[in-house]
Enzyme design. Structure first.
Site, mmCIF file in Angstrom:
data_model
loop_
_atom_site.group_PDB
_atom_site.id
_atom_site.type_symbol
_atom_site.label_atom_id
_atom_site.label_comp_id
_atom_site.label_asym_id
_atom_site.label_seq_id
_atom_site.Cartn_x
_atom_site.Cartn_y
_atom_site.Cartn_z
ATOM 1 N N LYS A 115 1.046 -1.099 -0.023
ATOM 2 C CA LYS A 115 0.046 0.050 -0.060
ATOM 3 C C LYS A 115 0.921 1.238 -0.026
ATOM 4 O O LYS A 115 0.392 2.330 -0.666
ATOM 5 C CB LYS A 115 -0.872 -0.159 1.302
ATOM 6 C CG LYS A 115 -2.213 -1.121 0.918
ATOM 7 C CD LYS A 115 -3.211 -0.949 1.984
ATOM 8 C CE LYS A 115 -4.337 -1.835 1.621
ATOM 9 N NZ LYS A 115 -5.459 -1.935 2.466
ATOM 10 N N LYS A 196 -3.313 -10.480 -7.109
ATOM 11 C CA LYS A 196 -4.768 -11.088 -6.459
ATOM 12 C C LYS A 196 -5.886 -10.064 -7.007
ATOM 13 O O LYS A 196 -5.569 -8.898 -7.159
ATOM 14 C CB LYS A 196 -4.602 -11.037 -4.947
ATOM 15 C CG LYS A 196 -4.814 -9.745 -4.381
ATOM 16 C CD LYS A 196 -5.243 -9.848 -2.819
ATOM 17 C CE LYS A 196 -5.564 -8.577 -2.370
ATOM 18 N NZ LYS A 196 -6.727 -8.559 -1.437
ATOM 19 N N LYS A 199 -10.021 -4.588 -5.067
ATOM 20 C CA LYS A 199 -10.928 -3.454 -5.604
ATOM 21 C C LYS A 199 -9.920 -2.182 -5.950
ATOM 22 O O LYS A 199 -10.279 -1.467 -6.919
ATOM 23 C CB LYS A 199 -11.863 -2.978 -4.531
ATOM 24 C CG LYS A 199 -12.520 -3.658 -3.748
ATOM 25 C CD LYS A 199 -13.074 -3.095 -2.554
ATOM 26 C CE LYS A 199 -12.942 -4.111 -1.087
ATOM 27 N NZ LYS A 199 -13.675 -3.985 -0.118
HETATM 28 P P1 ADP Z 1 -9.369 -5.803 -1.184
HETATM 29 O O1 ADP Z 1 -8.147 -6.547 -0.979
HETATM 30 O O2 ADP Z 1 -10.228 -5.978 -2.571
HETATM 31 O O3 ADP Z 1 -9.403 -4.434 -0.885
HETATM 32 P P2 ADP Z 1 -10.370 -6.391 1.607
HETATM 33 O O4 ADP Z 1 -8.967 -5.970 1.744
HETATM 34 O O5 ADP Z 1 -11.453 -5.526 2.067
HETATM 35 O O6 ADP Z 1 -10.429 -6.170 -0.089
HETATM 36 O O7 ADP Z 1 -10.616 -7.753 1.901
HETATM 37 C C1 ADP Z 1 -11.863 -8.322 2.452
HETATM 38 C C2 ADP Z 1 -11.815 -10.111 2.468
HETATM 39 O O8 ADP Z 1 -11.714 -10.443 1.304
HETATM 40 C C3 ADP Z 1 -10.442 -10.398 3.347
HETATM 41 O O9 ADP Z 1 -10.680 -11.499 4.047
HETATM 42 C C4 ADP Z 1 -9.335 -10.729 2.342
HETATM 43 O O10 ADP Z 1 -8.434 -11.266 2.611
HETATM 44 C C5 ADP Z 1 -10.490 -11.277 1.219
HETATM 45 N N1 ADP Z 1 -9.954 -11.057 -0.030
HETATM 46 C C6 ADP Z 1 -9.491 -9.858 -0.704
HETATM 47 N N2 ADP Z 1 -9.167 -10.163 -2.010
HETATM 48 C C7 ADP Z 1 -9.095 -11.435 -2.249
HETATM 49 C C8 ADP Z 1 -9.129 -12.324 -2.968
HETATM 50 N N3 ADP Z 1 -8.587 -11.996 -4.374
HETATM 51 N N4 ADP Z 1 -9.054 -13.676 -3.276
HETATM 52 C C9 ADP Z 1 -9.543 -14.054 -1.956
HETATM 53 N N5 ADP Z 1 -9.979 -13.458 -0.926
HETATM 54 C C10 ADP Z 1 -9.862 -12.124 -0.883
#
Ligand code: ADP
Ligand code: TRP
Length: 327
Positions: A115, A196, A199
């Site tokens: 980040k 991965k 968003k």
């Molecule tokens: P992002 O990384 O998209 O901003 P968040 O940090 O809010 O999403 O993640 C919310 C939940 O979703 C967490 O438990 C995170 O580990 C899971 N998560 C986020 N991206 C993925 C992914 N690509 N595959 C599987 N789980 C994910």
């Protein structure tokens, strides 16, 4: 003898649309286990403001995440759903944890490094201390299990280190937590399948669980795959096949696996089948979400109720911690 249910806790940041990675990596698991455990699922609002954001949009993002939680099937009669910002005890506990966590442990966190590399103009202290707040979120409720995607495992390790540092310094009090991973702990990006799905990378990288069928079709049509004739399966192709296993029928999966074996997999056909499968899978969700969105007062009530249930537990923990710490 009445045995106490084991406790589960997890959170998601209200930062915009939830994608199928969030769903398969965590939310789907939340829905499955709410019947089995005493569950706390919250909106990690204070975590979300460590990123770049527009304050005018935050309220809507909180509302949207609550809708996503409810429309995917989280039931406020069965689990406690609340907004982190309504139970501010987490920030007080985080402060105490700040004082026992070595700076070097925070600086080596992968998510912090990623980040910080992305938001170079806003490397704020909250971004660094983010995993400490997460440890506080968790330990306030003494959970047994924390369902998360793979990217969060390092933060759970840090949480367990904090348990050890705290107990060594102040006496046995917290217990370590165990992660729960789903079958799909890391869904890959559509546009850059070696990363991965996230968003923050932008809409062409993900399919939101609330995307309309047309959008899903368009996004998948542009997904990076391969030619279909390669000797090895490229990561983008693999990602789509795995998604079809999750969202499609057994016959559909077998059909494309056979094509793959014969080295004549037709990605355009796979993309169409997958688009239809995902649209179908979330059809009820989209309907339910639209209905829920018409009653914002109900959502507010659910969040208030959840916070009212969570707060006494958080307050009790904090009181006990302050006594141990001597303040
Ligand atoms: P992002 O990384 O998209 O901003 P968040 O940090 O809010 O999403 O993640 C919310 C939940 O979703 C967490 O438990 C995170 O580990 C899971 N998560 C986020 N991206 C993925 C992914 N690509 N595959 C599987 N789980 C994910
Ligand atoms: N850091 C988590 C994420 O980005 C969200 C989160 C905050 C969380 N506090 C938590 C997850 C406590 C599990 C438990 O996904």
């Amino acid at each position: 003898m009445v045995t106490k249910k084991q406790t589960v806790l997890s959170g998601t940041q209200p930062t915009g649309a939830l994608h199928i990675g969030n769903y398969l990596g965590s939310l789907k698991k939340f829905v499955e286990i709410q019947n089995q455990y005493q569950c706390y699922f919250f909106l990690a609002t204070y975590h979300s403001i460590t990123g770049d954001y527009n304050p005018q949009e935050k309220k809507q993002q909180i509302f949207d995440l609550a809708l996503d939680y409810l429309a995917t099937g989280l039931n406020p009669e069965k689990c406690v759903i609340f907004n982190q910002a309504d139970v501010p005890e987490c920030t007080e506990l985080a402060w105490i944890f700040n004082t026992i966590t070595p700076l070097s442990e925070l600086e080596r966190m992968t998510q912090f490094k990623d980040k910080a590399a992305k938001q170079t103009k806003n490397i704020n202290a909250g971004l660094l201390n983010y995993p400490i707040l997460q440890a506080a979120d968790i330990l306030l409720y003494h959970p047994d299990f924390v369902p998360v995607g793979q990217d969060q495992l390092q933060h759970l390790e840090l949480t367990n280190n904090i348990v050890r540092w705290f107990n060594n310094k102040f006496g046995q009090y917290f217990k370590p937590v165990k992660p729960i991973l789903t079958k799909m702990p890391k869904v890959m990006s559509l546009a850059e399948p070696d990363k991965k799905m996230s968003k923050s990378a932008g809409p062409k990288h993900y399919i939101a669980i609330n995307d309309e069928p047309e959008i899903i079709k368009e996004k998948l049509a542009k997904a990076v795959t391969g030619t279909g004739q390669e000797n090895h399966l490229p990561p983008g192709g693999l990602n789509l096949l795995i998604l079809l296993e999750e969202f499609g029928t057994k016959e559909e999966t077998t059909y494309f696996q056979k094509q793959l074996k014969n080295k004549n997999i037709k990605y355009s056909e796979l993309k169409q089948t997958l688009a239809q499968a995902i649209s179908q899978y979330f059809a009820d969700f989209r309907e339910k979400r639209k209905k829920l969105a018409q009653k914002p007062q109900d959502i507010e009530k659910i969040l208030k109720n959840g916070a009212d249930q969570a707060r006494p537990i958080a307050q009790k923990t904090l009181k006990e911690v302050k006594k141990l710490v001597g303040v």
